[in-house]
Write a protein that holds these residues in place. Structure first.
Motif, short mmCIF file in Angstrom:
data_model
loop_
_atom_site.label_atom_id
_atom_site.label_comp_id
_atom_site.label_asym_id
_atom_site.label_seq_id
_atom_site.Cartn_x
_atom_site.Cartn_y
_atom_site.Cartn_z
N MET A 74 -2.45 2.56 54.81
CA MET A 74 -2.33 1.93 53.29
C MET A 74 -2.68 2.54 52.42
O MET A 74 -2.82 2.74 51.14
CB MET A 74 -1.93 -0.04 53.21
CG MET A 74 -1.79 0.29 51.98
SD MET A 74 0.34 0.02 51.56
CE MET A 74 0.53 -1.60 52.26
N ASP A 91 2.48 -0.38 43.04
CA ASP A 91 1.05 0.43 42.59
C ASP A 91 1.50 1.01 41.69
O ASP A 91 2.55 1.40 41.38
CB ASP A 91 0.60 0.64 43.68
CG ASP A 91 1.89 1.50 44.61
OD1 ASP A 91 2.42 2.21 44.31
OD2 ASP A 91 1.69 1.72 46.09
N ALA A 148 12.50 8.69 45.57
CA ALA A 148 12.34 7.07 45.93
C ALA A 148 10.93 6.44 46.12
O ALA A 148 10.96 5.37 47.22
CB ALA A 148 13.60 7.74 47.06
N LEU A 190 9.21 6.09 53.81
CA LEU A 190 9.03 4.71 54.64
C LEU A 190 9.02 5.15 55.86
O LEU A 190 8.75 4.02 56.46
CB LEU A 190 10.17 3.95 54.39
CG LEU A 190 10.31 2.80 52.57
CD1 LEU A 190 11.06 1.84 52.39
CD2 LEU A 190 8.13 2.45 52.35
N ALA A 197 6.94 3.83 43.91
CA ALA A 197 5.78 4.60 43.44
C ALA A 197 6.00 5.54 42.14
O ALA A 197 6.23 6.24 41.64
CB ALA A 197 5.11 5.88 44.75
N VAL A 257 5.17 5.36 57.21
CA VAL A 257 4.50 3.98 56.73
C VAL A 257 4.77 3.44 58.15
O VAL A 257 4.09 2.61 58.46
CB VAL A 257 4.41 3.38 55.39
CG1 VAL A 257 4.29 3.67 54.55
CG2 VAL A 257 6.00 2.80 55.85
N GLN A 308 7.51 5.77 48.13
CA GLN A 308 6.83 6.33 49.46
C GLN A 308 7.90 6.56 50.23
O GLN A 308 8.64 5.81 50.80
CB GLN A 308 6.03 5.18 49.69
CG GLN A 308 5.02 4.86 50.76
CD GLN A 308 4.25 6.30 50.81
OE1 GLN A 308 3.96 6.81 50.47
NE2 GLN A 308 4.37 6.90 52.37
O1 T3D Z 1 1.95 1.96 52.31
C1 T3D Z 1 3.11 1.87 51.66
O2 T3D Z 1 3.99 1.67 51.39
C2 T3D Z 1 2.36 1.98 50.26
C3 T3D Z 1 2.64 3.33 49.37
C4 T3D Z 1 4.15 2.57 48.81
C5 T3D Z 1 4.26 3.17 46.89
C6 T3D Z 1 5.87 3.07 47.16
O3 T3D Z 1 6.39 3.41 47.03
S1 T3D Z 1 6.72 1.95 47.87
C7 T3D Z 1 8.57 1.42 47.22
C8 T3D Z 1 8.58 2.39 48.77
N1 T3D Z 1 10.52 3.09 48.04
C9 T3D Z 1 11.30 1.66 48.81
O4 T3D Z 1 11.14 0.51 48.59
C10 T3D Z 1 12.57 2.18 48.21
C11 T3D Z 1 13.54 2.73 49.32
N2 T3D Z 1 15.04 3.07 49.36
C12 T3D Z 1 15.94 2.50 48.40
O5 T3D Z 1 16.07 1.83 47.51
C13 T3D Z 1 17.40 3.61 47.66
O6 T3D Z 1 17.08 4.43 49.04
C14 T3D Z 1 16.84 3.63 46.56
C15 T3D Z 1 17.53 2.70 45.49
C16 T3D Z 1 16.27 4.70 45.97
C17 T3D Z 1 18.52 4.73 46.76
O7 T3D Z 1 20.15 4.05 46.92
P1 T3D Z 1 20.79 4.53 47.53
O8 T3D Z 1 22.09 3.59 48.11
O9 T3D Z 1 21.94 5.61 46.45
O10 T3D Z 1 20.68 5.70 48.47
P2 T3D Z 1 20.18 5.50 49.56
O11 T3D Z 1 21.65 6.05 50.79
O12 T3D Z 1 19.63 4.61 50.31
O13 T3D Z 1 19.13 7.25 50.18
C18 T3D Z 1 19.72 8.36 50.80
C19 T3D Z 1 18.79 8.79 51.52
O14 T3D Z 1 17.03 8.54 51.33
C20 T3D Z 1 18.76 8.04 52.69
O15 T3D Z 1 18.60 8.87 53.73
P3 T3D Z 1 19.55 9.36 54.68
O16 T3D Z 1 20.44 8.13 55.08
O17 T3D Z 1 20.81 9.89 53.69
O18 T3D Z 1 20.03 9.88 55.73
C21 T3D Z 1 18.21 7.18 52.99
O19 T3D Z 1 17.12 6.54 53.77
C22 T3D Z 1 17.06 8.19 52.17
N3 T3D Z 1 16.05 7.33 51.26
C23 T3D Z 1 15.75 6.69 50.04
N4 T3D Z 1 14.78 6.17 49.79
C24 T3D Z 1 13.52 6.50 50.65
C25 T3D Z 1 14.42 7.11 52.01
N5 T3D Z 1 14.17 7.46 52.59
C26 T3D Z 1 12.51 7.33 53.14
N6 T3D Z 1 11.08 6.82 52.36
C27 T3D Z 1 12.59 6.43 51.24
N7 T3D Z 1 10.88 5.59 50.07
#
Ligand code: T3D
Length: 259
Positions: free
Chosen positions: A77, A141, A62, A66, A110, A69, A64
């Motif tokens: 960052m 990124d 998924a 979050l 990422a 941060v 970074q």
């Molecule tokens: O400082 C900086 O940030 C610089 C670096 C940047 C690089 C990056 O990668 S920025 C992008 C970061 N990623 C995101 O924004 C994605 C966030 N996640 C989502 O949009 C969704 O979770 C997904 C599309 C990946 C999956 O959706 P879904 O509905 O299938 O699953 P969910 O219920 O949202 O997630 C499942 C669990 O994983 C959930 O935990 P819980 O509620 O069961 O305890 C969720 O919080 C956790 N999770 C998912 N993505 C992240 C995460 N926890 C921390 N960080 C995450 N990125």
């Protein structure tokens, strides 16, 4: 040796599994450092002739973490990129061994761009991809702004990045973001088979192919022809070239050693 990834060498293949399934393998600093170390091991372990990168559980990655941060004691960052994602994608592109990315579930941010910078990226039919960055106010990124337009063209890259729509593995295949999508029940076997095939191929020629592809984006045609001449001269001096030609003439299967 590792806490947040799994690492094993199976035959001539290094298997790296992102392993924080409860947060969809989101990456924090320790995990980024472990992945870098694993890629370094792949480079330095001569017996390794192909790399297989995948995720544990329902997601590939998924992106970074979050939570990290918003942690006041977490990295800033710039450090997340400069000592995390940038060296990771650089290490993948510079590793002169084929890297198969087996996207077992959702790949976001990422996580998606790490998958796209691998050499052959395949996905389970139920997997999906989203750039995600624009939804939280960031720019793509991990090399995404470089890799995506080259894979799919400017229009599609821009739409994927600005809209951050989640697209299916089938759509990713159809627009050339990934090599292939496999039905879920065949995904593990088929993706591993690609790594097995690559691990038996002429590793040095594959490595130099990758070097030539990397450089093609900054070279003009004549510079690239000169590079091909140089690399082909080197490939022509390898054991595997002699073996490939001998096997063809003797009408048998070649036995490449990666030398
Ligand atoms: O400082 C900086 O940030 C610089 C670096 C940047 C690089 C990056 O990668 S920025 C992008 C970061 N990623 C995101 O924004 C994605 C966030 N996640 C989502 O949009 C969704 O979770 C997904 C599309 C990946 C999956 O959706 P879904 O509905 O299938 O699953 P969910 O219920 O949202 O997630 C499942 C669990 O994983 C959930 O935990 P819980 O509620 O069961 O305890 C969720 O919080 C956790 N999770 C998912 N993505 C992240 C995460 N926890 C921390 N960080 C995450 N990125």
């Amino acid at each position: 040796m590792f806490e947040h990834i799994l690492w094993s060498v199976e035959g001539e293949i290094a298997r790296i599994t992102l392993n924080r399934p409860s947060v969809f393998n989101a990456m924090h600093q320790a995990m980024r450092q472990e992945l870098l170390l694993a890629l370094d091991l792949c480079r330095n372990t001569e017996a390794v002739r192909a790399v297989y990168l995948t995720g544990a559980g329902r997601a590939f990655c998924a992106g970074q973490d979050l939570q990290e941060v918003v942690d006041p004691n977490g990295p800033v960052m710039h450090d997340i990129l400069a000592s995390g994602y940038n060296p990771i994608v650089r290490a993948i592109r510079q590793l002169e061994k084929p890297v198969v990315c087996a996207v077992n579930g959702v790949a976001a941010g990422a996580g998606a761009n790490i998958a796209f910078c691998c050499d052959i990226t395949v996905a389970a039919a139920s997997a999906s991809f989203t750039q995600a960055f624009s939804k939280i106010g960031l720019i793509p990124d991990s090399g995404g702004t470089w890799t995506l337009p080259r894979l799919v063209g400017l229009q599609r890259a821009t739409a994927l990045m600005m809209l951050s729509d989640k697209i299916s593995a089938a759509e990713a295949e159809s627009i050339g973001l990934i090599w292939k999508a496999f039905p879920d029940d065949r995904f593990a076997e088929e993706s591993w088979r690609i790594a097995q095939t690559l691990a038996q191929m002429p590793t040095r020629a594959l490595g130099m192919t990758k070097r030539a592809l990397n450089l093609s984006f900054s070279h003009d045609f004549n510079t690239q022809l000169a590079l091909e001449d140089d690399l082909q001269t080197q490939a022509g001096q390898t054991h595997d070239y002699r073996e490939g030609v001998a096997a063809f003439l003797e009408k048998r299967k070649p036995l490449f050693k990666g030398e």
